[in-house]
Write an enzyme that holds these catalytic residues in place. Structure first.
Site, mmCIF file in Angstrom:
data_model
loop_
_atom_site.group_PDB
_atom_site.id
_atom_site.type_symbol
_atom_site.label_atom_id
_atom_site.label_comp_id
_atom_site.label_asym_id
_atom_site.label_seq_id
_atom_site.Cartn_x
_atom_site.Cartn_y
_atom_site.Cartn_z
ATOM 1 N N GLU A 1 -5.754 -2.880 12.538
ATOM 2 C CA GLU A 1 -5.432 -3.748 11.392
ATOM 3 C C GLU A 1 -6.421 -4.905 11.312
ATOM 4 O OE1 GLU A 1 -3.506 -2.219 9.545
ATOM 5 O OE2 GLU A 1 -2.695 -0.905 11.081
ATOM 6 N N MET B 1 0.308 -2.759 8.693
ATOM 7 C CA MET B 1 -0.374 -2.914 7.408
ATOM 8 C C MET B 1 -1.275 -4.143 7.431
ATOM 9 S SD MET B 1 -0.900 -1.757 4.436
ATOM 10 C CE MET B 1 -2.119 -2.579 3.427
ATOM 11 N N GLU C 1 0.850 -1.176 0.000
ATOM 12 C CA GLU C 1 0.000 0.000 0.000
ATOM 13 C C GLU C 1 0.892 1.235 0.000
ATOM 14 O OE1 GLU C 1 -2.756 0.411 3.250
ATOM 15 O OE2 GLU C 1 -3.856 1.979 2.226
ATOM 16 N N GLY D 1 2.751 2.474 11.044
ATOM 17 C CA GLY D 1 2.518 1.642 12.214
ATOM 18 C C GLY D 1 2.368 0.176 11.858
ATOM 19 N N HIS E 1 -9.666 -3.835 9.760
ATOM 20 C CA HIS E 1 -9.578 -3.654 8.304
ATOM 21 C C HIS E 1 -10.029 -4.903 7.547
ATOM 22 C CE1 HIS E 1 -8.049 0.233 7.267
ATOM 23 N NE2 HIS E 1 -6.885 0.124 7.885
ATOM 24 N N GLU F 1 -10.044 4.061 5.922
ATOM 25 C CA GLU F 1 -9.244 4.535 7.062
ATOM 26 C C GLU F 1 -10.070 5.306 8.090
ATOM 27 O OE1 GLU F 1 -6.687 3.202 7.749
ATOM 28 O OE2 GLU F 1 -5.856 2.462 5.870
ATOM 29 N N ASN G 1 -2.488 -6.362 5.350
ATOM 30 C CA ASN G 1 -2.500 -7.388 4.302
ATOM 31 C C ASN G 1 -3.373 -8.571 4.704
ATOM 32 O OD1 ASN G 1 -0.201 -5.872 3.202
ATOM 33 N ND2 ASN G 1 0.862 -6.762 4.951
HETATM 34 N N1 TRP Z 1 -3.179 0.854 5.698
HETATM 35 C C1 TRP Z 1 -2.253 1.039 6.774
HETATM 36 C C2 TRP Z 1 -3.101 1.301 7.995
HETATM 37 O O1 TRP Z 1 -3.702 2.290 8.148
HETATM 38 C C3 TRP Z 1 -1.336 2.200 6.550
HETATM 39 C C4 TRP Z 1 -0.003 1.905 5.965
HETATM 40 C C5 TRP Z 1 0.887 1.007 6.411
HETATM 41 C C6 TRP Z 1 0.629 2.549 4.899
HETATM 42 N N2 TRP Z 1 2.023 1.099 5.686
HETATM 43 C C7 TRP Z 1 1.888 2.031 4.744
HETATM 44 C C8 TRP Z 1 0.242 3.560 4.048
HETATM 45 C C9 TRP Z 1 2.778 2.473 3.781
HETATM 46 C C10 TRP Z 1 1.113 4.005 3.078
HETATM 47 C C11 TRP Z 1 2.359 3.476 2.942
HETATM 48 O O2 TRP Z 1 -3.259 0.482 8.814
HETATM 49 ZN ZN ZN Z 2 -5.713 1.729 8.478
#
Ligand code: TRP
Ligand code: ZN
Length: 864
Positions: A296, A261, A120, A259, A299, A318, A263
């Site tokens: 996370e 991600m 992301e 912080g 999400h 978000e 996935n």
């Molecule tokens: N989607 C992630 C979150 O909000 C955010 C995120 C993690 C992200 N790593 C990143 C966004 C690198 C941009 C680039 O939990």
């Molecule tokens: Zn998020």
């Protein structure tokens, strides 16, 4: 000359030319030459014969269409354009990448040896050529080949095969049954310690939970695991949402830009947001970890099962997920304290962003570098917009809306409009006007006046809403405006309008509103915009006594804290005026008396009391001024702290000693430590050998919250013992970089004229590493954010320090550089001399020959 990066616009959105029915990925992991084979079936959507795939920094090795070498293509720095294609075809692409030299921490890179990915927003294109956009969803099969020295080969979904290859290496094959966009792809390969657990879902399914941490860190993993199980249970009970795969994996890595991600099935976390035990992590760290693990996890439904059509819709996932994680924290802990945290973040950071050159709506309309839009506006203001809908619809209506949203859109990539439509259709609450919140920019102001008619026993409240100067929207917003009226005894007066009792949340829908409340027996004290019911600034001529009345009596913790903040702000304004004309000013005695009373009574939530005793931070103070009077503000805060310390020595000592703390993780334990620390912080300012002893004793605590509290007291008061304590900490913790980050922050936030020299020297500290975002944030991020006196030094040395670093970061890690440039964005808020000095640094960046898109977008906006 480089070409100027071009903006992309929401209004230009076009659906993808092709869809992909399945993707088969295969990785052969080698540090500088990883080979990636991608096989996919593409289907043209309306007879297209051309296909443009995204790809950045890739070495193209082989290209086959339906198994035959394809030569009709063109390559640029960011695209691979294939021509003369049939309407449906198999595409096989071989590329080569170099994870070990990838310092951008985007795409496939190595974090202290372990391979990991961050896709992301647009990192997948650094792995292979693809339609790297969130509205192209497909299923993934992933095979990973690696040396046996790398025991764990992980990807999304379920492991379906593994084995050894003829050349003595091994492989694992993963299948993700859910369609997903490329930004949710993940691969991790390395050697870890694993904490395993199990969660039984509401329908009785068993989910395997696995938390992968660096070797030797298992004793720091249980808190994150417990947090995960709490999050899974909470999402079932509050949102009726159950986890959908048989396995949920979380990996902690040391090199990470954000912080964590989300996935699918394989979250990757910044180790700072996972690892904790009592010796190494503060109570605040524990809280942050719980909320990010929750975020996370949440999400999985809000983001993964239903994702974004395009990146302009980022707030769809978000804003909603931040709202959900805030509710999670509030349901499990103190609702009041969590609200205070959220509002502090809005006031200190979001309001500043909304007032500066990077101001954008929660749904931006134009973007150069998407990474620049993971902002407090999209996340936190986005969450406030969801919260407003929640308060307009009520919990039941909101949950009906969520259900309809999933019924309609599960498995789809949708827009913020789709979300609001589901909310509106399910609840019957009209949200047409409300939707302007997705377009407006800047913080709206609510001007409030009141009038009490003693004769008629009527209290009227007049509210007018004003858009910020930079707001393209001019029509009035729909603003939920919560209000409470307190009588002399501090009781809430029922709100009666036209003979009927009304709920406390009023709706503002026009430029001006008058609310007339009847049966008000005596002049009340109004609590305005209660619970921060909308992300607005309220202007009302409060008298200090009224605020103190609210602090004493209001029913909500939030309202009391808010009144205390306003009281401090009022005092700061008065003090600034007085100092400007050469007078002195001390904190008003009635405010001191209120603090004294609070300390003596120590009733209610002690953690809240600790918050009430805390002065607003520099950013919150700065926000009140057109031109930030840096020097006077620094002086005033210093004086006020000293006033509190001098007047309340006895009370602070008593409260310190009365705060019994037995190392518990409970709310009581957390509260007691917060209280001890705020007391020590003030007490350090009165010269008293007994207090130095207390500080030294507490600095030996086995509990990091207490240890750090003692060190912060010592360094901020610059006590003689502080060097000794800091050296001791350094010697004790060099083996633990996350703990050293706390030490770096303390160094950076010391207000001393040698601090900047110290910081340059600390670049050479064996624990420091400019390519690690956690280190950079701990040292230079804290400096720029939390050391106003030194960062804003008149000679510009603070700005130069940051400018020097940004030039290096631009080449190492553009994403991190771009986040670190934020303090310069509000350069126009300062006096002429400081403006010039900040501009010099921005210009240095603008002149860089290799300026990244990330920095270009911000620097260009700042200077124009
Ligand atoms: N989607 C992630 C979150 O909000 C955010 C995120 C993690 C992200 N790593 C990143 C966004 C690198 C941009 C680039 O939990
Ligand atoms: Zn998020």
């Amino acid at each position: 000359m480089q070409e100027k990066p071009q903006a992309k616009y929401l209004k230009d959105y076009q659906p993808p030319s092709h869809q992909i029915s399945h993707l088969d990925l295969s990785f052969d992991l080698k540090p500088t030459a990883t080979s990636v084979i991608s096989k996919a079936h593409y289907i043209a959507q309306s007879g297209e014969t051309e296909l443009s795939l995204n790809g950045v920094e890739l070495k193209l090795v082989k290209l086959l269409v339906n198994g035959v070498a394809h030569t009709d293509f063109e390559q640029s720095a960011t695209l691979l354009v294939l021509r003369a294609l049939p309407s449906a075809f198999d595409l096989e692409i071989h590329t080569e990448i170099s994870p070990s030299t990838n310092t951008s921490l985007e795409g496939l890179y190595q974090s202290a040896g372990a391979y990991c990915t961050q896709c992301e927003a647009e990192g997948f294109r650094k792995i292979t050529y693809f339609l790297d956009r969130p509205d192209v969803l497909t299923t993934y099969d992933v095979t990973i080949f690696g040396d046996k020295s790398i025991p764990y080969l992980l990807s999304n979904g379920n492991k379906v095969d593994e084995g050894t290859t003829e050349d003595g290496r091994h492989f694992a094959k993963w299948q993700d049954p859910f369609k997903k966009p490329s930004y949710l792809f993940a691969l991790v390969a390395g050697d870890f310690d694993v904490l395993k657990d199990e969660f039984i879902t509401c329908s009785g399914r068993s989910v395997e939970l696995a938390l992968f941490v660096d070797k030797g860190n298992l004793n720091k993993a249980p808190h994150a695991m417990e947090s995960l199980k709490r999050a899974m249970a909470w999402d079932e009970s509050r949102f009726d949402l159950e986890y959908d795969l048989d396995i949920y994996m979380v990996v902690a890595v040391d090199f990470f830009n954000m912080g964590a991600m989300e996935n699918k099935g394989l979250n990757v976390f910044n180790s700072a947001c996972v690892l904790a035990n009592q010796q190494t992590a503060t109570d605040r760290d524990y809280h942050t970890i719980e909320s990010i693990v929750g975020h996370e996890y949440f999400h999985n439904w809000t983001g993964n099962r239903v994702t974004c059509r395009d990146w302009f819709q980022l707030s769809l996932k978000e804003g909603l997920t931040v709202f959900r994680d805030q509710e999670f924290s509030s349901d499990l802990g103190s609702r009041g304290l969590n609200r205070i945290d959220a509002v502090m973040a809005m006031r200190a950071h979001q309001f500043a962003e909304d007032a500066g050159p990077m101001a954008h709506p929660i749904r931006p309309q134009q973007v150069i570098e998407m990474n620049n839009f993971y902002t407090v506006t999209v996340y936190n203001k986005g969450a406030e917009v969801i919260r407003m809908m929640h308060s307009l619809l009520g919990e039941q209506g909101f949950q009906k809306g969520m259900k309809l949203y999933f019924d309609r859109h599960d498995g789809q990539a949708v827009t913020c409009d789709d979300f609001v439509s589901a909310m509106q259709d399910a609840s019957g609450v009209e949200l047409q006007q409300f939707k302007l919140w997705y377009e407006q920019i800047g913080t709206p102001t609510l001007n409030v006046t009141t009038h009490y008619d003693d004769h008629a026993k009527i209290f009227s409240v007049n509210v007018s809403q004003h858009h910020a100067q930079n707001d393209p929207v001019s029509d009035p917003l729909h603003i939920p405006f919560a209000i409470e009226l307190l009588d002399d005894a501090g009781e809430a007066i029922p709100l009666i309008c036209n003979g009927h009792e009304v709920a406390k949340t009023l709706s503002l829908t026009t430029d001006t509103h008058q609310f007339v409340f009847e049966n008000v027996e005596s002049k009340p004290v109004p609590v305005l915009l209660e619970d921060f019911s909308a992300p607005c600034i309220v202007k009302y001529d409060y008298h200090l006594d009224q605020l103190l009345h609210i602090i004493k009596y209001a029913s909500s913790d939030y309202a009391r804290w808010e009144a205390m903040q306003q009281a401090f702000l009022l005092e700061v304004c008065t003090a600034v005026e007085q100092l400007n004309v050469g007078n002195t000013y001390s904190l008003h005695s009635t405010l001191i008396n209120t603090l004294q009373e609070l300390l003596n009574q120590r009733k209610g939530d002690v953690a809240l009391l600790a918050e009430l005793l805390t002065l607003p931070n520099f950013d919150a103070l700065a926000a009140m001024f057109e031109v930030v009077p840096v020097d006077v503000l620094v002086k005033v805060t210093h004086n006020f702290k000293q006033d509190i310390a001098n007047h309340l020595v006895d009370e602070l000592k008593a409260a310190f000693c009365a705060s019994k703390e037995h190392g518990q993780l409970s709310h009581d334990g957390v509260s007691a430590r917060a209280m001890k620390n705020i007391c020590l912080y003030y007490l350090a300012l009165v010269s008293d050998p007994e207090i130095q002893d207390w500080i030294c004793a507490q600095s030996d605590s086995e509990n990091m919250t207490l240890k750090l509290g003692a060190l912060k007291a010592a360094t901020s008061a610059q006590l003689d013992c502080s060097h000794k304590l800091m050296d001791k900490f350094d010697a004790e913790w060099r083996h633990d970089l996350l703990v050293m980050d706390k030490w770096f922050s303390l160094q950076a936030t010391t207000d001393n004229e040698n601090t900047i020299d110290t910081l340059y020297k600390l670049y050479e500290h064996p624990c420091f590493d400019k390519s690690n975002p956690n280190r950079v944030r701990a040292l230079i991020g804290s400096f720029a954010r939390n050391n106003p006196a030194q960062f804003h030094r008149e000679d510009g040395a603070g700005y130069r320090l940051l400018g020097d670093l940004l030039i290096e970061l631009n080449a190492i890690n553009p994403q991190n550089a771009s986040r670190m440039v934020t303090p310069f964005m509000s350069w126009r808020k300062f006096d002429g001399r400081r403006q010039e000095a900040m501009k010099v640094q921005l210009q240095r960046l603008a002149d860089l020959p290799n300026l990244s898109d990330d920095l270009y977008e911000k620097v260009e906006k700042a200077l124009s």
